[in-house]
Design a protein around this motif. Structure first.
Motif, PDB file in Angstrom:
ATOM      1  N   LEU A   1      15.009  -7.419   2.978  1.00  0.00           N
ATOM      2  CA  LEU A   1      15.225  -6.081   3.519  1.00  0.00           C
ATOM      3  C   LEU A   1      14.682  -5.003   2.582  1.00  0.00           C
ATOM      4  O   LEU A   1      14.200  -3.956   3.031  1.00  0.00           O
ATOM      5  CB  LEU A   1      16.717  -5.854   3.787  1.00  0.00           C
ATOM      6  N   ALA A   2      14.759  -5.244   1.279  1.00  0.00           N
ATOM      7  CA  ALA A   2      14.215  -4.285   0.313  1.00  0.00           C
ATOM      8  C   ALA A   2      12.710  -4.145   0.495  1.00  0.00           C
ATOM      9  O   ALA A   2      12.158  -3.044   0.388  1.00  0.00           O
ATOM     10  CB  ALA A   2      14.549  -4.726  -1.112  1.00  0.00           C
ATOM     11  N   ILE A   3      12.036  -5.253   0.776  1.00  0.00           N
ATOM     12  CA  ILE A   3      10.594  -5.198   1.018  1.00  0.00           C
ATOM     13  C   ILE A   3      10.308  -4.480   2.331  1.00  0.00           C
ATOM     14  O   ILE A   3       9.361  -3.687   2.437  1.00  0.00           O
ATOM     15  CB  ILE A   3       9.996  -6.616   1.026  1.00  0.00           C
ATOM     16  N   ALA A   4      11.136  -4.734   3.336  1.00  0.00           N
ATOM     17  CA  ALA A   4      10.949  -4.060   4.627  1.00  0.00           C
ATOM     18  C   ALA A   4      11.049  -2.552   4.459  1.00  0.00           C
ATOM     19  O   ALA A   4      10.247  -1.790   5.015  1.00  0.00           O
ATOM     20  CB  ALA A   4      11.994  -4.554   5.628  1.00  0.00           C
ATOM     21  N   ARG A   5      12.016  -2.099   3.658  1.00  0.00           N
ATOM     22  CA  ARG A   5      12.184  -0.660   3.455  1.00  0.00           C
ATOM     23  C   ARG A   5      10.990  -0.058   2.708  1.00  0.00           C
ATOM     24  O   ARG A   5      10.681   1.118   2.873  1.00  0.00           O
ATOM     25  CB  ARG A   5      13.470  -0.380   2.687  1.00  0.00           C
ATOM     26  N   ALA A   6      10.332  -0.878   1.890  1.00  0.00           N
ATOM     27  CA  ALA A   6       9.193  -0.388   1.113  1.00  0.00           C
ATOM     28  C   ALA A   6       7.991  -0.071   1.992  1.00  0.00           C
ATOM     29  O   ALA A   6       7.039   0.561   1.540  1.00  0.00           O
ATOM     30  CB  ALA A   6       8.799  -1.418   0.051  1.00  0.00           C
ATOM     31  N   THR A   7       8.016  -0.474   3.266  1.00  0.00           N
ATOM     32  CA  THR A   7       6.935  -0.104   4.190  1.00  0.00           C
ATOM     33  C   THR A   7       7.064   1.357   4.601  1.00  0.00           C
ATOM     34  O   THR A   7       6.130   1.908   5.194  1.00  0.00           O
ATOM     35  CB  THR A   7       6.976  -0.964   5.468  1.00  0.00           C
ATOM     36  N   GLN A   8       8.225   1.968   4.309  1.00  0.00           N
ATOM     37  CA  GLN A   8       8.518   3.349   4.699  1.00  0.00           C
ATOM     38  C   GLN A   8       8.539   3.499   6.219  1.00  0.00           C
ATOM     39  O   GLN A   8       8.310   4.588   6.748  1.00  0.00           O
ATOM     40  CB  GLN A   8       7.496   4.334   4.093  1.00  0.00           C
ATOM     41  N   ASN A   9       8.807   2.403   6.912  1.00  0.00           N
ATOM     42  CA  ASN A   9       8.863   2.406   8.381  1.00  0.00           C
ATOM     43  C   ASN A   9      10.183   1.777   8.810  1.00  0.00           C
ATOM     44  O   ASN A   9      10.380   0.568   8.661  1.00  0.00           O
ATOM     45  CB  ASN A   9       7.673   1.624   8.944  1.00  0.00           C
ATOM     46  N   ALA A  10      11.089   2.598   9.330  1.00  0.00           N
ATOM     47  CA  ALA A  10      12.418   2.118   9.703  1.00  0.00           C
ATOM     48  C   ALA A  10      12.365   1.065  10.800  1.00  0.00           C
ATOM     49  O   ALA A  10      13.253   0.209  10.892  1.00  0.00           O
ATOM     50  CB  ALA A  10      13.293   3.295  10.155  1.00  0.00           C
ATOM     51  N   GLU A  11      11.325   1.109  11.648  1.00  0.00           N
ATOM     52  CA  GLU A  11      11.216   0.124  12.723  1.00  0.00           C
ATOM     53  C   GLU A  11      10.973  -1.281  12.171  1.00  0.00           C
ATOM     54  O   GLU A  11      11.500  -2.261  12.695  1.00  0.00           O
ATOM     55  CB  GLU A  11      10.092   0.514  13.692  1.00  0.00           C
TER      56      GLU A  11
ATOM     57  N   SER B   1       0.816  -1.226   0.000  1.00  0.00           N
ATOM     58  CA  SER B   1       0.000   0.000   0.000  1.00  0.00           C
ATOM     59  C   SER B   1       0.846   1.271   0.000  1.00  0.00           C
ATOM     60  O   SER B   1       0.324   2.363  -0.235  1.00  0.00           O
ATOM     61  CB  SER B   1      -0.938   0.007   1.216  1.00  0.00           C
ATOM     62  N   LYS B   2       2.143   1.135   0.251  1.00  0.00           N
ATOM     63  CA  LYS B   2       3.002   2.320   0.350  1.00  0.00           C
ATOM     64  C   LYS B   2       4.175   2.299  -0.620  1.00  0.00           C
ATOM     65  O   LYS B   2       4.938   3.264  -0.684  1.00  0.00           O
ATOM     66  CB  LYS B   2       3.546   2.433   1.786  1.00  0.00           C
ATOM     67  N   ILE B   3       4.319   1.237  -1.371  1.00  0.00           N
ATOM     68  CA  ILE B   3       5.489   1.043  -2.212  1.00  0.00           C
ATOM     69  C   ILE B   3       5.581   2.083  -3.329  1.00  0.00           C
ATOM     70  O   ILE B   3       4.571   2.505  -3.884  1.00  0.00           O
ATOM     71  CB  ILE B   3       5.469  -0.389  -2.806  1.00  0.00           C
ATOM     72  N   THR B   4       6.799   2.498  -3.620  1.00  0.00           N
ATOM     73  CA  THR B   4       7.042   3.461  -4.705  1.00  0.00           C
ATOM     74  C   THR B   4       7.612   2.724  -5.915  1.00  0.00           C
ATOM     75  O   THR B   4       8.035   1.566  -5.813  1.00  0.00           O
ATOM     76  CB  THR B   4       8.037   4.540  -4.256  1.00  0.00           C
ATOM     77  N   ASP B   5       7.637   3.405  -7.041  1.00  0.00           N
ATOM     78  CA  ASP B   5       8.218   2.795  -8.235  1.00  0.00           C
ATOM     79  C   ASP B   5       9.688   2.462  -8.020  1.00  0.00           C
ATOM     80  O   ASP B   5      10.185   1.443  -8.509  1.00  0.00           O
ATOM     81  CB  ASP B   5       8.074   3.738  -9.433  1.00  0.00           C
ATOM     82  N   LYS B   6      10.395   3.311  -7.276  1.00  0.00           N
ATOM     83  CA  LYS B   6      11.808   3.043  -6.993  1.00  0.00           C
ATOM     84  C   LYS B   6      11.958   1.811  -6.109  1.00  0.00           C
ATOM     85  O   LYS B   6      12.863   0.995  -6.320  1.00  0.00           O
ATOM     86  CB  LYS B   6      12.446   4.255  -6.308  1.00  0.00           C
ATOM     87  N   ASP B   7      11.048   1.650  -5.136  1.00  0.00           N
ATOM     88  CA  ASP B   7      11.078   0.459  -4.289  1.00  0.00           C
ATOM     89  C   ASP B   7      10.905  -0.798  -5.143  1.00  0.00           C
ATOM     90  O   ASP B   7      11.614  -1.801  -4.954  1.00  0.00           O
ATOM     91  CB  ASP B   7       9.941   0.502  -3.255  1.00  0.00           C
ATOM     92  N   ILE B   8       9.951  -0.742  -6.069  1.00  0.00           N
ATOM     93  CA  ILE B   8       9.678  -1.890  -6.927  1.00  0.00           C
ATOM     94  C   ILE B   8      10.913  -2.246  -7.751  1.00  0.00           C
ATOM     95  O   ILE B   8      11.266  -3.423  -7.892  1.00  0.00           O
ATOM     96  CB  ILE B   8       8.466  -1.623  -7.845  1.00  0.00           C
ATOM     97  N   ALA B   9      11.583  -1.237  -8.280  1.00  0.00           N
ATOM     98  CA  ALA B   9      12.780  -1.480  -9.087  1.00  0.00           C
ATOM     99  C   ALA B   9      13.868  -2.157  -8.251  1.00  0.00           C
ATOM    100  O   ALA B   9      14.540  -3.089  -8.719  1.00  0.00           O
ATOM    101  CB  ALA B   9      13.301  -0.168  -9.668  1.00  0.00           C
ATOM    102  N   LEU B  10      14.033  -1.713  -7.002  1.00  0.00           N
ATOM    103  CA  LEU B  10      15.046  -2.295  -6.127  1.00  0.00           C
ATOM    104  C   LEU B  10      14.689  -3.738  -5.759  1.00  0.00           C
ATOM    105  O   LEU B  10      15.563  -4.612  -5.713  1.00  0.00           O
ATOM    106  CB  LEU B  10      15.184  -1.457  -4.860  1.00  0.00           C
ATOM    107  N   ILE B  11      13.405  -3.987  -5.522  1.00  0.00           N
ATOM    108  CA  ILE B  11      12.965  -5.341  -5.179  1.00  0.00           C
ATOM    109  C   ILE B  11      13.105  -6.270  -6.382  1.00  0.00           C
ATOM    110  O   ILE B  11      13.518  -7.425  -6.253  1.00  0.00           O
ATOM    111  CB  ILE B  11      11.510  -5.318  -4.665  1.00  0.00           C
ATOM    112  N   GLU B  12      12.764  -5.769  -7.559  1.00  0.00           N
ATOM    113  CA  GLU B  12      12.933  -6.544  -8.799  1.00  0.00           C
ATOM    114  C   GLU B  12      14.403  -6.934  -8.993  1.00  0.00           C
ATOM    115  O   GLU B  12      14.714  -8.078  -9.328  1.00  0.00           O
ATOM    116  CB  GLU B  12      12.452  -5.735  -9.996  1.00  0.00           C
TER     117      GLU B  12
END
Length: 253
Positions: free
Chosen positions: A166-176, A131-142
């Motif tokens: 970890l790439a998916i974890a960062r895509a939550t936009q929540n460092a915790e 629900s929060k993922i960005t296009d850049k996040d998707i590219a990094l996960i891909e």
């Protein structure tokens, strides 16, 4: 391992999948020597790869190792920043006093308990990420998925799998959430039982069975499908858990 001309002596990284550990240790020594204190962050991957005469994949794995231990923090579009903990820790694998106390209270990690904890946490995390993922996040996960799927050596594959999660974890936009995932991977990475089980994985076909599960997670995230991302991540861990319980030797995510 620096040479007189300022370069570095390295064995062929393709022949030694532990090269990332040597690079990671060297980077930590340089951090504690104050080499990067002014900038507060490490040089770009490309510069580090050139300095150490290794491929960028080795540098990436070394950075993941340091990040899992809480010594550096990746900030998308900004770089790899050095944490205060990197200067406080005095031994290569030591944790902060608080972490040491927590680890002693937890006791040795049980591989099945780790899998169940990862399954619960990362499934919900994938749901949030969708629900929060960005296009850049998707590219990094891909990219993380492609690197993982194409890896042939077990140790490299496991390390790249950590990058994927970890790439998916960062895509939550929540460092915790990222910190929680890092903690579980650190517990797994330092668990003797897990290492013993993982070392016995020799069946390439069985290890490759989880690649389609990873692909389903990526596809669900790309669609921004929260329910699909949850289910795909849950199924990945379910398959790994069932294989581990059935054979006692398949713990490669």
């Amino acid at each position: 391992m620096a040479t007189s001309d300022g370069g570095f002596d390295w064995i062929d990284a393709e022949k030694d999948v532990r090269a990332y550990q040597v690079v990671g240790k060297s980077l930590l020594e340089r951090i504690r020597a104050g080499e990067f204190r002014t900038a507060g962050k490490l040089p770009p991957e490309r510069e580090l790869a050139e300095a150490y005469s290794v491929g960028r994949a080795v540098i990436r794995d070394a950075l993941v190792m340091l990040e899992v231990k809480g010594l550096v923090q990746s900030r998308q579009g900004s770089g790899i920043y050095i944490t205060r903990r990197a200067y406080e820790v005095e031994t290569s694998d030591a944790a902060t006093p608080e972490a040491g106390i927590a680890a002693s209270l937890l006791g040795p990690a049980n591989p099945v308990d780790l899998l169940e904890a990862q399954q619960w946490l990362e499934s919900h995390m994938a749901q949030i990420a969708a629900s929060k993922i960005t296009d850049k996040d998707i590219a990094l996960i891909e990219q993380a998925y492609d690197d993982y799927a194409q890896a042939h050596l077990r140790e490299a594959r496991e390390r790249l799998d950590m990058v994927f999660h970890l790439a998916i974890a960062r895509a939550t936009q929540n460092a915790e959430f990222t910190g929680m995932v890092s903690h579980l991977w650190h517990r797994r990475d330092n668990n003797p039982q897990w290492r013993a089980l993982s070392a016995r994985i020799t069946d390439t076909v069985r290890r490759d069975q989880t690649a389609p599960d990873h692909r389903k997670i990526v596809d669900a995230l790309r669609r921004r499908d929260s329910g699909g991302a949850f289910f795909a991540m849950w199924q990945l861990f379910e398959h790994v858990k069932n294989a581990a319980l059935a054979t006692g030797d398949d713990t490669s995510l």
